[in-house]
Design a protein around this motif. Structure first.
Motif, PDB file in Angstrom:
ATOM      1  N   GLU A 158       0.826  -1.201   0.000  1.00  0.00           N
ATOM      2  CA  GLU A 158       0.000   0.000   0.000  1.00  0.00           C
ATOM      3  C   GLU A 158       0.867   1.259   0.000  1.00  0.00           C
ATOM      4  OE1 GLU A 158      -3.097   0.199  -0.298  1.00  0.00           O
ATOM      5  OE2 GLU A 158      -3.914  -1.767   0.225  1.00  0.00           O
ATOM      6  N   PRO A 159       0.553   2.255  -0.848  1.00  0.00           N
ATOM      7  CA  PRO A 159       1.299   3.513  -0.821  1.00  0.00           C
ATOM      8  C   PRO A 159       1.031   4.262   0.467  1.00  0.00           C
ATOM      9  CG  PRO A 159      -0.639   3.724  -2.205  1.00  0.00           C
ATOM     10  CD  PRO A 159      -0.540   2.271  -1.824  1.00  0.00           C
ATOM     11  N   SER A 160       1.977   5.083   0.879  1.00  0.00           N
ATOM     12  CA  SER A 160       1.804   5.881   2.085  1.00  0.00           C
ATOM     13  C   SER A 160       2.359   7.266   1.853  1.00  0.00           C
ATOM     14  CB  SER A 160       2.511   5.222   3.278  1.00  0.00           C
ATOM     15  OG  SER A 160       3.900   5.131   3.029  1.00  0.00           O
ATOM     16  N   ASN A 161       1.932   8.210   2.730  1.00  0.00           N
ATOM     17  CA  ASN A 161       2.453   9.562   2.601  1.00  0.00           C
ATOM     18  C   ASN A 161       3.754   9.686   3.366  1.00  0.00           C
ATOM     19  OD1 ASN A 161       1.766   9.750   5.301  1.00  0.00           O
ATOM     20  ND2 ASN A 161      -0.074  10.969   4.929  1.00  0.00           N
ATOM     21  N   ASN A 162       4.285  10.918   3.446  1.00  0.00           N
ATOM     22  CA  ASN A 162       5.582  11.114   4.087  1.00  0.00           C
ATOM     23  C   ASN A 162       5.569  10.820   5.579  1.00  0.00           C
ATOM     24  OD1 ASN A 162       6.728  11.893   1.661  1.00  0.00           O
ATOM     25  ND2 ASN A 162       6.262  14.063   1.960  1.00  0.00           N
ATOM     26  N   ASN A 163       4.365  10.813   6.174  1.00  0.00           N
ATOM     27  CA  ASN A 163       4.251  10.519   7.607  1.00  0.00           C
ATOM     28  C   ASN A 163       4.020   9.036   7.870  1.00  0.00           C
ATOM     29  OD1 ASN A 163       4.490  13.247   8.334  1.00  0.00           O
ATOM     30  ND2 ASN A 163       2.325  13.595   7.878  1.00  0.00           N
ATOM     31  N   GLY A 164       4.066   8.236   6.813  1.00  0.00           N
ATOM     32  CA  GLY A 164       3.863   6.808   6.975  1.00  0.00           C
ATOM     33  C   GLY A 164       2.403   6.410   7.034  1.00  0.00           C
ATOM     34  N   MET A 165       1.496   7.384   6.877  1.00  0.00           N
ATOM     35  CA  MET A 165       0.064   7.110   6.917  1.00  0.00           C
ATOM     36  C   MET A 165      -0.376   6.475   5.606  1.00  0.00           C
ATOM     37  SD  MET A 165      -3.014   9.898   7.291  1.00  0.00           S
ATOM     38  CE  MET A 165      -4.724   9.454   7.011  1.00  0.00           C
ATOM     39  N   LYS A 166      -1.169   5.419   5.687  1.00  0.00           N
ATOM     40  CA  LYS A 166      -1.669   4.764   4.488  1.00  0.00           C
ATOM     41  C   LYS A 166      -2.542   5.724   3.698  1.00  0.00           C
ATOM     42  CE  LYS A 166      -4.850   1.185   2.925  1.00  0.00           C
ATOM     43  NZ  LYS A 166      -5.817   0.145   3.328  1.00  0.00           N
ATOM     44  N   THR A 180       3.942  14.539  -9.379  1.00  0.00           N
ATOM     45  CA  THR A 180       3.850  13.541 -10.437  1.00  0.00           C
ATOM     46  C   THR A 180       2.450  12.928 -10.432  1.00  0.00           C
ATOM     47  OG1 THR A 180       4.517  11.654  -9.059  1.00  0.00           O
ATOM     48  CG2 THR A 180       6.281  12.957 -10.062  1.00  0.00           C
ATOM     49  N   ASP A 181       2.125  12.179 -11.475  1.00  0.00           N
ATOM     50  CA  ASP A 181       0.833  11.489 -11.531  1.00  0.00           C
ATOM     51  C   ASP A 181       0.633  10.614 -10.311  1.00  0.00           C
ATOM     52  OD1 ASP A 181       0.464  12.624 -14.006  1.00  0.00           O
ATOM     53  OD2 ASP A 181       0.846  10.784 -15.142  1.00  0.00           O
ATOM     54  N   GLN A 182       1.703   9.957  -9.899  1.00  0.00           N
ATOM     55  CA  GLN A 182       1.618   8.981  -8.805  1.00  0.00           C
ATOM     56  C   GLN A 182       1.444   9.643  -7.442  1.00  0.00           C
ATOM     57  OE1 GLN A 182       3.985   8.907 -11.295  1.00  0.00           O
ATOM     58  NE2 GLN A 182       2.784   7.370 -12.419  1.00  0.00           N
ATOM     59  N   ASP A 183       1.634  10.942  -7.372  1.00  0.00           N
ATOM     60  CA  ASP A 183       1.462  11.673  -6.109  1.00  0.00           C
ATOM     61  C   ASP A 183       0.007  12.052  -5.845  1.00  0.00           C
ATOM     62  OD1 ASP A 183       4.170  11.598  -5.597  1.00  0.00           O
ATOM     63  OD2 ASP A 183       4.568  13.556  -6.508  1.00  0.00           O
ATOM     64  N   HIS A 184      -0.848  11.826  -6.825  1.00  0.00           N
ATOM     65  CA  HIS A 184      -2.240  12.245  -6.696  1.00  0.00           C
ATOM     66  C   HIS A 184      -3.101  11.173  -6.048  1.00  0.00           C
ATOM     67  CE1 HIS A 184      -2.426  16.147  -8.737  1.00  0.00           C
ATOM     68  NE2 HIS A 184      -1.435  15.691  -9.481  1.00  0.00           N
ATOM     69  N   ILE A 185      -4.301  11.588  -5.629  1.00  0.00           N
ATOM     70  CA  ILE A 185      -5.247  10.686  -4.981  1.00  0.00           C
ATOM     71  C   ILE A 185      -5.837   9.720  -5.998  1.00  0.00           C
ATOM     72  CG2 ILE A 185      -7.498  10.573  -3.812  1.00  0.00           C
ATOM     73  CD1 ILE A 185      -6.897  13.216  -2.527  1.00  0.00           C
ATOM     74  N   ASN A 186      -5.934   8.459  -5.590  1.00  0.00           N
ATOM     75  CA  ASN A 186      -6.637   7.471  -6.395  1.00  0.00           C
ATOM     76  C   ASN A 186      -8.133   7.672  -6.154  1.00  0.00           C
ATOM     77  OD1 ASN A 186      -7.236   5.269  -7.991  1.00  0.00           O
ATOM     78  ND2 ASN A 186      -6.849   3.773  -6.384  1.00  0.00           N
ATOM     79  N   TYR A 204      -8.159  13.780   4.487  1.00  0.00           N
ATOM     80  CA  TYR A 204      -8.644  12.509   5.028  1.00  0.00           C
ATOM     81  C   TYR A 204      -7.942  11.337   4.344  1.00  0.00           C
ATOM     82  CZ  TYR A 204     -11.987   9.194   7.053  1.00  0.00           C
ATOM     83  OH  TYR A 204     -12.566   8.167   7.769  1.00  0.00           O
ATOM     84  N   CYS A 205      -7.641  11.488   3.072  1.00  0.00           N
ATOM     85  CA  CYS A 205      -7.015  10.407   2.311  1.00  0.00           C
ATOM     86  C   CYS A 205      -5.501  10.361   2.508  1.00  0.00           C
ATOM     87  CB  CYS A 205      -7.346  10.545   0.831  1.00  0.00           C
ATOM     88  SG  CYS A 205      -9.078  10.151   0.441  1.00  0.00           S
ATOM     89  N   GLY A 206      -4.973  11.253   3.351  1.00  0.00           N
ATOM     90  CA  GLY A 206      -3.554  11.198   3.675  1.00  0.00           C
ATOM     91  C   GLY A 206      -2.651  12.036   2.792  1.00  0.00           C
ATOM     92  N   TYR A 207      -3.217  13.031   2.125  1.00  0.00           N
ATOM     93  CA  TYR A 207      -2.445  13.900   1.246  1.00  0.00           C
ATOM     94  C   TYR A 207      -2.447  15.327   1.793  1.00  0.00           C
ATOM     95  CZ  TYR A 207      -2.906  10.057  -2.113  1.00  0.00           C
ATOM     96  OH  TYR A 207      -2.858   8.830  -2.722  1.00  0.00           O
TER      97      TYR A 207
END
Length: 244
Positions: free
Chosen positions: A2-10, A40-46, A233-236
């Motif tokens: 699972e991807p996570s943000n810089n704080n390690g949050m899913k 980048t594209d991958q930095d955005h919310i799914n 809420y989604c971790g971004y």
């Protein structure tokens, strides 16, 4: 993994229950992309978006003009998004939140409460007299008025004449695929000013489209609040000064 943000949050996948209305659905999708702090594209919310135009009109049902209950259709969409892999849901329609408790109770996923988040934003601004611009359905159920009163704020709703202008702007212009009529908006904004409002909430997602088209400033846009809340809420992170 699972991807996570810089704080390690899913990072969570966002489900958008759209079609209420179609243009507002597309607008919040754009808002979220533009507001997300990403390189980048991958930095955005799914995001998984339904644009179910078969959802019956919420105001018509609330006012007794239609027997078609929108809640069961919205509930079925929560199941569709759950099965598609969403972790949290948003409904970009203020009037639909009149059915929030019923929908949330039947949903397997948490649903961000658009109205509560918007009123909380007004309270943080130190608002006192809050103008509520929304559909007649939303006004009739009193969801915004009750939320404002919980924070000690005075909700101000338009009189019947001005409310008719608000509904015309929503239904005759935006929902009909026409540009927002600036003359109608001038009538509405003048009435809110004369009513002594120190803050005005755009409490209908079509009015958020009006805000974009007419480049309105100083209002609390419920769709913008929902977009920012969903991002966090989604971790971004929310990007500031986007021009939206």
């Amino acid at each position: 993994m699972e991807p996570s943000n810089n704080n390690g949050m899913k990072k969570k996948t966002l489900g958008i229950i759209g079609g209420v209305g179609p243009l507002a659905t597309m607008f919040i999708g754009e808002m979220i992309v533009r507001l997300t702090d990403a390189e980048t594209d991958q930095d955005h919310i799914n995001m998984i978006i339904t644009n179910n135009t078969n959802i019956p009109d919420r105001t018509s049902f609330i006012l007794g003009e239609s027997k078609d209950n929108p809640a069961p259709v919205i509930i079925s969409d929560t199941e569709r998004l759950h099965n598609a892999g969403a972790d949290v849901l948003v409904i970009p329609c203020n009037t639909a939140h009149s059915f929030y408790e019923e929908i949330q109770k039947s949903s397997k996923l948490p649903i961000i409460h658009m109205i509560n988040e918007t009123v909380t934003r007004a309270a943080k601004r130190g608002a006192n007299r809050v103008g509520i611009l929304a559909t007649t359905g939303t006004i009739t159920t009193g969801v915004y008025q009750s939320a404002c009163e919980k924070y000690g704020m005075v909700p101000i709703v338009p009189d019947a004449h001005i409310q008719a202008v608000v509904m015309s702007l929503i239904y005759d212009d935006i929902k009909a695929g026409k540009p927002a009529d600036s003359d109608k908006w001038s009538i509405i904004s003048r009435a809110m000013e004369e009513a002594g409002c120190d803050t005005v909430i755009l409490g209908c997602t079509e009015l958020s489209v009006v805000g974009k088209e007419l480049k309105l400033v100083g209002y609390i846009d419920s769709l913008l609040v929902l977009a920012e809340t969903a991002i966090q809420y989604c971790g971004y992170k929310v990007k500031r000064k986007t021009g939206i």
